[in-house]
Design a protein around this motif. Structure first.
Motif, PDB file in Angstrom:
ATOM      1  N   GLU A 127       7.133  -6.360   7.452  1.00 15.73           N
ATOM      2  CA  GLU A 127       6.393  -7.450   6.823  1.00 15.73           C
ATOM      3  C   GLU A 127       4.969  -7.497   7.363  1.00 15.73           C
ATOM      4  O   GLU A 127       4.011  -7.699   6.604  1.00 15.73           O
ATOM      5  N   ASP A 128       4.822  -7.284   8.672  1.00 19.40           N
ATOM      6  CA  ASP A 128       3.484  -7.243   9.264  1.00 19.40           C
ATOM      7  C   ASP A 128       2.670  -6.090   8.687  1.00 19.40           C
ATOM      8  O   ASP A 128       1.464  -6.226   8.433  1.00 19.40           O
ATOM      9  N   MET A 129       3.332  -4.952   8.479  1.00 13.73           N
ATOM     10  CA  MET A 129       2.642  -3.800   7.904  1.00 13.73           C
ATOM     11  C   MET A 129       2.173  -4.114   6.488  1.00 13.73           C
ATOM     12  O   MET A 129       1.033  -3.808   6.109  1.00 13.73           O
ATOM     13  N   ALA A 130       3.047  -4.735   5.714  1.00 14.44           N
ATOM     14  CA  ALA A 130       2.675  -5.119   4.345  1.00 14.44           C
ATOM     15  C   ALA A 130       1.510  -6.101   4.363  1.00 14.44           C
ATOM     16  O   ALA A 130       0.588  -6.009   3.532  1.00 14.44           O
ATOM     17  N   ASP A 131       1.512  -7.044   5.307  1.00 18.61           N
ATOM     18  CA  ASP A 131       0.412  -8.000   5.416  1.00 18.61           C
ATOM     19  C   ASP A 131      -0.899  -7.295   5.750  1.00 18.61           C
ATOM     20  O   ASP A 131      -1.963  -7.660   5.232  1.00 18.61           O
ATOM     21  N   ARG A 132      -0.837  -6.292   6.627  1.00 21.62           N
ATOM     22  CA  ARG A 132      -2.056  -5.550   6.989  1.00 21.62           C
ATOM     23  C   ARG A 132      -2.610  -4.810   5.774  1.00 21.62           C
ATOM     24  O   ARG A 132      -3.825  -4.803   5.537  1.00 21.62           O
ATOM     25  N   VAL A 133      -1.718  -4.182   5.013  1.00 22.52           N
ATOM     26  CA  VAL A 133      -2.162  -3.481   3.800  1.00 22.52           C
ATOM     27  C   VAL A 133      -2.741  -4.485   2.803  1.00 22.52           C
ATOM     28  O   VAL A 133      -3.788  -4.245   2.194  1.00 22.52           O
ATOM     29  N   GLY A 134      -2.084  -5.630   2.658  1.00 20.60           N
ATOM     30  CA  GLY A 134      -2.577  -6.655   1.743  1.00 20.60           C
ATOM     31  C   GLY A 134      -3.955  -7.143   2.132  1.00 20.60           C
ATOM     32  O   GLY A 134      -4.845  -7.276   1.281  1.00 20.60           O
ATOM     33  N   LYS A 135      -4.159  -7.389   3.415  1.00 26.88           N
ATOM     34  CA  LYS A 135      -5.451  -7.883   3.887  1.00 26.88           C
ATOM     35  C   LYS A 135      -6.541  -6.825   3.712  1.00 26.88           C
ATOM     36  O   LYS A 135      -7.687  -7.148   3.384  1.00 26.88           O
ATOM     37  N   ARG A 159       0.286 -10.020  -5.942  1.00 24.12           N
ATOM     38  CA  ARG A 159       0.249  -8.579  -5.655  1.00 24.12           C
ATOM     39  C   ARG A 159       0.868  -8.286  -4.299  1.00 24.12           C
ATOM     40  O   ARG A 159       1.659  -7.334  -4.142  1.00 24.12           O
ATOM     41  N   VAL A 160       0.510  -9.086  -3.301  1.00 22.79           N
ATOM     42  CA  VAL A 160       1.068  -8.879  -1.958  1.00 22.79           C
ATOM     43  C   VAL A 160       2.577  -9.141  -1.965  1.00 22.79           C
ATOM     44  O   VAL A 160       3.344  -8.424  -1.309  1.00 22.79           O
ATOM     45  N   GLY A 161       2.999 -10.142  -2.714  1.00 25.63           N
ATOM     46  CA  GLY A 161       4.428 -10.421  -2.818  1.00 25.63           C
ATOM     47  C   GLY A 161       5.189  -9.247  -3.420  1.00 25.63           C
ATOM     48  O   GLY A 161       6.277  -8.894  -2.950  1.00 25.63           O
ATOM     49  N   ASN A 162       4.608  -8.638  -4.447  1.00 27.12           N
ATOM     50  CA  ASN A 162       5.234  -7.463  -5.050  1.00 27.12           C
ATOM     51  C   ASN A 162       5.263  -6.295  -4.073  1.00 27.12           C
ATOM     52  O   ASN A 162       6.238  -5.528  -4.020  1.00 27.12           O
ATOM     53  N   LEU A 163       4.187  -6.159  -3.297  1.00 24.19           N
ATOM     54  CA  LEU A 163       4.148  -5.094  -2.296  1.00 24.19           C
ATOM     55  C   LEU A 163       5.236  -5.311  -1.245  1.00 24.19           C
ATOM     56  O   LEU A 163       5.930  -4.368  -0.846  1.00 24.19           O
ATOM     57  N   LYS A 164       5.400  -6.559  -0.817  1.00 26.90           N
ATOM     58  CA  LYS A 164       6.432  -6.856   0.176  1.00 26.90           C
ATOM     59  C   LYS A 164       7.826  -6.573  -0.373  1.00 26.90           C
ATOM     60  O   LYS A 164       8.718  -6.162   0.378  1.00 26.90           O
ATOM     61  N   SER A 165       8.005  -6.760  -1.666  1.00 29.71           N
ATOM     62  CA  SER A 165       9.298  -6.436  -2.271  1.00 29.71           C
ATOM     63  C   SER A 165       9.580  -4.943  -2.149  1.00 29.71           C
ATOM     64  O   SER A 165      10.727  -4.534  -1.906  1.00 29.71           O
ATOM     65  N   SER A 166       8.540  -4.130  -2.294  1.00 33.19           N
ATOM     66  CA  SER A 166       8.701  -2.680  -2.132  1.00 33.19           C
ATOM     67  C   SER A 166       9.050  -2.345  -0.693  1.00 33.19           C
ATOM     68  O   SER A 166       9.905  -1.485  -0.429  1.00 33.19           O
ATOM     69  N   PHE A 167       8.386  -3.013   0.248  1.00 40.68           N
ATOM     70  CA  PHE A 167       8.709  -2.804   1.661  1.00 40.68           C
ATOM     71  C   PHE A 167      10.139  -3.254   1.953  1.00 40.68           C
ATOM     72  O   PHE A 167      10.853  -2.608   2.720  1.00 40.68           O
ATOM     73  N   MET A 168      10.551  -4.357   1.351  1.00 40.58           N
ATOM     74  CA  MET A 168      11.899  -4.857   1.580  1.00 40.58           C
ATOM     75  C   MET A 168      12.942  -3.857   1.064  1.00 40.58           C
ATOM     76  O   MET A 168      13.965  -3.615   1.720  1.00 40.58           O
ATOM     77  N   CYS A 212      -0.267   3.188  -2.509  1.00 37.58           N
ATOM     78  CA  CYS A 212      -1.451   3.795  -3.121  1.00 37.58           C
ATOM     79  C   CYS A 212      -1.852   3.026  -4.375  1.00 37.58           C
ATOM     80  O   CYS A 212      -3.041   2.755  -4.593  1.00 37.58           O
ATOM     81  N   ALA A 213      -0.869   2.670  -5.190  1.00 36.88           N
ATOM     82  CA  ALA A 213      -1.167   1.906  -6.406  1.00 36.88           C
ATOM     83  C   ALA A 213      -1.783   0.563  -6.052  1.00 36.88           C
ATOM     84  O   ALA A 213      -2.718   0.098  -6.719  1.00 36.88           O
ATOM     85  N   PHE A 214      -1.278  -0.067  -5.003  1.00 36.11           N
ATOM     86  CA  PHE A 214      -1.808  -1.354  -4.559  1.00 36.11           C
ATOM     87  C   PHE A 214      -3.273  -1.209  -4.169  1.00 36.11           C
ATOM     88  O   PHE A 214      -4.104  -2.062  -4.498  1.00 36.11           O
TER      89      PHE A 214
END
Length: 204
Positions: free
Chosen positions: A31-39, A57-66, A111-113
């Motif tokens: 989750e921290d990694m996803a937050d760093r990418v989002g930021k 967008r970040v929520g969708n990214l976190k779903s991918s991480f999950m 990459c898409a994000f």
């Protein structure tokens, strides 16, 4: 020897993911990694509602991480956290099965994000890739550029992402062709796949 080499890569992934150095990896690390990418790829606040759009967008990214994490979690045997040994076992078994597709899928989603931040972009470029790798690794930009340069500075996309990640996770260093004209080409391809594949996991 080959298995030891690949195991060492898995251990490096663990070390790169365990940013708080507590000796285990759990959802909070991803989750921290996803937050760093989002930021790293926040969009300029140019229109009303853009903050909300970025949150989605970040929520969708976190779903991918999950989804990625849920492939690993069962190896924690109910603790919801994995020790280094459990983590290495998880990667070893997943990488040798059809579930290996979970790894390049997450990389492609990241990459898409990154590309989505700029509506006129359709592909990754060097700056975008280094920005993404820096966020994943949480490392100084100079270290990321050094790793990227060592890998040859070729930006991955599509099939290249699959190839790089699968090589990093499953293939020992190959025996090089003795032909002096062929060997440098094989060496360059190998170093690109290993270097780029590792950067998607924060390994520089």
């Amino acid at each position: 020897m080959a298995a030891d080499t690949i195991t060492a890569r898995f251990e490096k992934i663990f070390d790169a993911t365990d940013k708080d150095n507590d000796g285990v990896v759990g959802w909070s690390d991803y989750e921290d990694m996803a937050d760093r990418v989002g930021k790293a790829f926040e969009q300029p606040d140019l229109t009303e509602g853009s903050d909300r759009f970025h949150e989605i967008r970040v929520g969708n990214l976190k779903s991918s991480f999950m989804s990625f994490w849920l492939e690993l979690e069962p190896y924690g045997k109910g603790s919801k956290k994995l020790s280094k040994e459990q983590f290495v076992t998880a990667l070893s078994e997943l990488a040798s099965s059809d579930k290996i597709s979970a790894f390049p899928k997450l990389a492609k989603r990241m990459c898409a994000f990154a590309i989505e931040r700029d509506p006129i972009r359709t592909d990754m470029d060097q700056d975008l890739f280094v920005c993404l790798a820096k966020a994943i690794a949480d490392a100084p930009e100079s270290d990321v550029w050094a790793a990227f340069s060592q890998a040859g500075r070729h930006v991955p996309s599509g099939v290249g992402i699959d190839r790089a990640i699968r090589t990093f996770l499953t293939k020992p260093e190959p025996k090089m062709d003795p032909d002096p004209e062929v060997e440098p080409v094989l060496r360059e391809a190998w170093e690109w796949e290993i270097g780029i594949g590792g950067m998607f996991f924060g390994v520089l």
